[in-house]
Design a protein around this motif. Structure first.
Motif, mmCIF file in Angstrom:
data_model
loop_
_atom_site.group_PDB
_atom_site.id
_atom_site.type_symbol
_atom_site.label_atom_id
_atom_site.label_comp_id
_atom_site.label_asym_id
_atom_site.label_seq_id
_atom_site.Cartn_x
_atom_site.Cartn_y
_atom_site.Cartn_z
ATOM 1 N N ALA A 1 42.691 32.248 50.226
ATOM 2 C CA ALA A 1 42.476 33.670 50.473
ATOM 3 C C ALA A 1 41.395 33.876 51.527
ATOM 4 N N HIS A 2 41.623 34.795 52.423
ATOM 5 C CA HIS A 2 40.587 35.156 53.398
ATOM 6 C C HIS A 2 39.368 35.674 52.645
ATOM 7 N N VAL A 3 38.178 35.421 53.180
ATOM 8 C CA VAL A 3 36.978 35.886 52.474
ATOM 9 C C VAL A 3 36.876 37.409 52.485
ATOM 10 N N ASN B 1 36.757 40.467 42.168
ATOM 11 C CA ASN B 1 37.687 40.804 41.087
ATOM 12 C C ASN B 1 38.276 39.576 40.397
ATOM 13 N N LEU B 2 37.873 38.394 40.817
ATOM 14 C CA LEU B 2 38.438 37.188 40.215
ATOM 15 C C LEU B 2 37.976 37.071 38.761
ATOM 16 N N PRO B 3 38.813 36.449 37.923
ATOM 17 C CA PRO B 3 38.371 36.217 36.544
ATOM 18 C C PRO B 3 37.085 35.381 36.550
ATOM 19 N N PRO B 4 36.228 35.589 35.557
ATOM 20 C CA PRO B 4 34.933 34.882 35.548
ATOM 21 C C PRO B 4 35.069 33.357 35.576
ATOM 22 N N GLN B 5 36.181 32.837 35.047
ATOM 23 C CA GLN B 5 36.349 31.374 35.021
ATOM 24 C C GLN B 5 36.741 30.813 36.382
ATOM 25 N N GLN B 6 37.205 31.683 37.268
ATOM 26 C CA GLN B 6 37.786 31.161 38.510
ATOM 27 C C GLN B 6 36.712 30.769 39.514
ATOM 28 N N LYS B 7 36.825 29.520 40.031
ATOM 29 C CA LYS B 7 35.896 29.021 41.042
ATOM 30 C C LYS B 7 36.625 28.879 42.368
ATOM 31 N N VAL B 8 35.852 28.813 43.440
ATOM 32 C CA VAL B 8 36.464 28.699 44.767
ATOM 33 C C VAL B 8 35.811 27.575 45.557
ATOM 34 N N ILE B 9 36.572 27.050 46.514
ATOM 35 C CA ILE B 9 36.035 26.100 47.491
ATOM 36 C C ILE B 9 36.253 26.700 48.869
ATOM 37 N N SER C 1 52.594 39.048 47.148
ATOM 38 C CA SER C 1 52.285 40.072 46.144
ATOM 39 C C SER C 1 50.919 40.711 46.410
ATOM 40 N N ALA C 2 50.168 40.189 47.381
ATOM 41 C CA ALA C 2 48.947 40.871 47.844
ATOM 42 C C ALA C 2 49.061 41.074 49.353
ATOM 43 N N PRO C 3 49.892 42.049 49.774
ATOM 44 C CA PRO C 3 50.076 42.269 51.215
ATOM 45 C C PRO C 3 48.832 42.854 51.875
ATOM 46 N N ASP C 4 47.891 43.293 51.053
ATOM 47 C CA ASP C 4 46.675 43.916 51.592
ATOM 48 C C ASP C 4 45.528 42.922 51.751
ATOM 49 N N HIS C 5 45.722 41.691 51.298
ATOM 50 C CA HIS C 5 44.635 40.699 51.383
ATOM 51 C C HIS C 5 45.204 39.383 51.924
ATOM 52 N N PHE C 6 44.770 39.026 53.124
ATOM 53 C CA PHE C 6 45.368 37.880 53.801
ATOM 54 C C PHE C 6 45.234 36.587 52.971
ATOM 55 N N CYS D 1 42.453 44.685 43.865
ATOM 56 C CA CYS D 1 42.982 43.497 44.519
ATOM 57 C C CYS D 1 42.611 42.258 43.701
ATOM 58 N N PHE D 2 43.624 41.456 43.355
ATOM 59 C CA PHE D 2 43.370 40.337 42.435
ATOM 60 C C PHE D 2 42.928 39.054 43.128
ATOM 61 N N ILE D 3 42.841 39.062 44.473
ATOM 62 C CA ILE D 3 42.266 37.863 45.099
ATOM 63 C C ILE D 3 40.949 38.141 45.832
#
Ligand SMILES: [Zn+2]
Length: 286
Positions: free
Chosen positions: A106-108, A75-83, A144-149, A69-71
């Motif tokens: 993205a849901h946690v 599994n996020l790319p190392p550069q990707q940050k979140v708020i 494209s990610a129906p498995d991750h809200f 799952c890409f979100i």
């Protein structure tokens, strides 16, 4: 700092430190756009090769099970940050943008794309992010990610529907009162047809907040992808319609399709995938 300013600061930071995102946002400034009139309404067509992954994503259960799952956070790319938004969502810069400011919310947890219990969150997000339209694609309506809200948010001023919302295929709910929107949403949701093998009625939703009022555009769907998506030869058009297309921007990952798609094609695709005239029997909706 306003919450909206925080996520815009995130975008600025990410463009500075994440080459893939920087290149894709920079490429977006050069993309070709054409406009057309479809049944009296403005539609834009955007040639956006970066969206090929999303438009051609395999979203059947087997393919989904086999891929990472890409979100999901791990599994996020190392550069990707979140708020974080509350304890429930992480806001991420979408590295394959359609909008000049484009976020994924993205849901946690890795939990399926189902809107019923989360539509209120969508209204809250729209209120917090009042420079944006927040949108939702059902599991078989462009997600494209129906498995991750997840929701998405894109800057206002890009989708024509924001300024011209009385369109043939849309069910509109507008109110200053959140409870009223929630109640009307539930009424509509419960009235939509549901296939035996589907977890929820098929739909796309776009919501924004302006002048203390929420506007929700709901597009009930009857089909995931139009026949032209599967057609061979000249009849093929690679389009997998989702909220942004419903909002008046047809996103074409292939240049051949961008060049040839006509207003007539757009009208036919909408007719084919969106459910019309279903609400004639419902009372209580103005
Ligand atoms: Zn996930």
């Amino acid at each position: 700092m306003k919450f909206q300013d925080k996520i815009e600061q995130l975008l600025t930071e990410q463009l500075g430190e994440w080459e893939l995102a920087r290149n894709n946002y920079s490429a977006l400034k050069q993309v070709k756009i054409k406009t057309m009139n479809v049944d009296g309404h403005l539609y834009k067509v955007q040639f956006n090769p970066g969206r090929i992954i999303s438009s051609s994503a395999k979203v059947d259960a087997e393919s989904i099970r086999k891929r990472k799952c890409f979100i999901c956070r791990e599994n996020l790319p190392p550069q990707q940050k979140v708020i974080p938004f509350r304890d429930t969502y992480n806001i991420l810069v979408n590295p394959f943008p359609v909008f000049s400011r484009h976020f994924t919310i993205a849901h946690v947890e890795h939990t399926p794309q189902l809107i019923a219990s989360r539509f209120g969150d969508m209204l809250d997000l729209a209120q917090q992010l009042d420079g944006y339209s927040v949108f939702y694609n059902g599991p078989k309506c462009g997600a494209s990610a129906p498995d991750h809200f997840h929701f998405q948010a894109g800057n206002k001023g890009f989708m024509p529907i924001e300024n011209d919302r009385n369109r043939k295929h849309v069910i509109l709910i507008e109110s200053e009162n959140k409870e009223e929107i929630l109640n009307n949403f539930k009424l509509i949701y419960d009235s939509l047809p549901l296939s035996a093998d589907e977890p929820e009625p098929m739909m796309n939703i776009i919501t924004w907040y302006e002048n203390k009022t929420w506007t929700t555009c709901l597009f009930p769907r009857k089909k995931h992808r139009p026949d032209c998506y599967f057609a061979q030869g000249d009849d093929n058009i690679l389009i997998s319609p989702a909220s942004v297309d419903m909002g008046g921007v047809f996103v074409m990952p292939m240049e051949k399709d961008f060049d040839k798609i006509s207003g007539k094609d757009i009208a036919e695709i909408l007719e084919e995938v969106v459910l019309s005239d279903i609400f004639l029997g419902i009372r209580g909706l103005d």
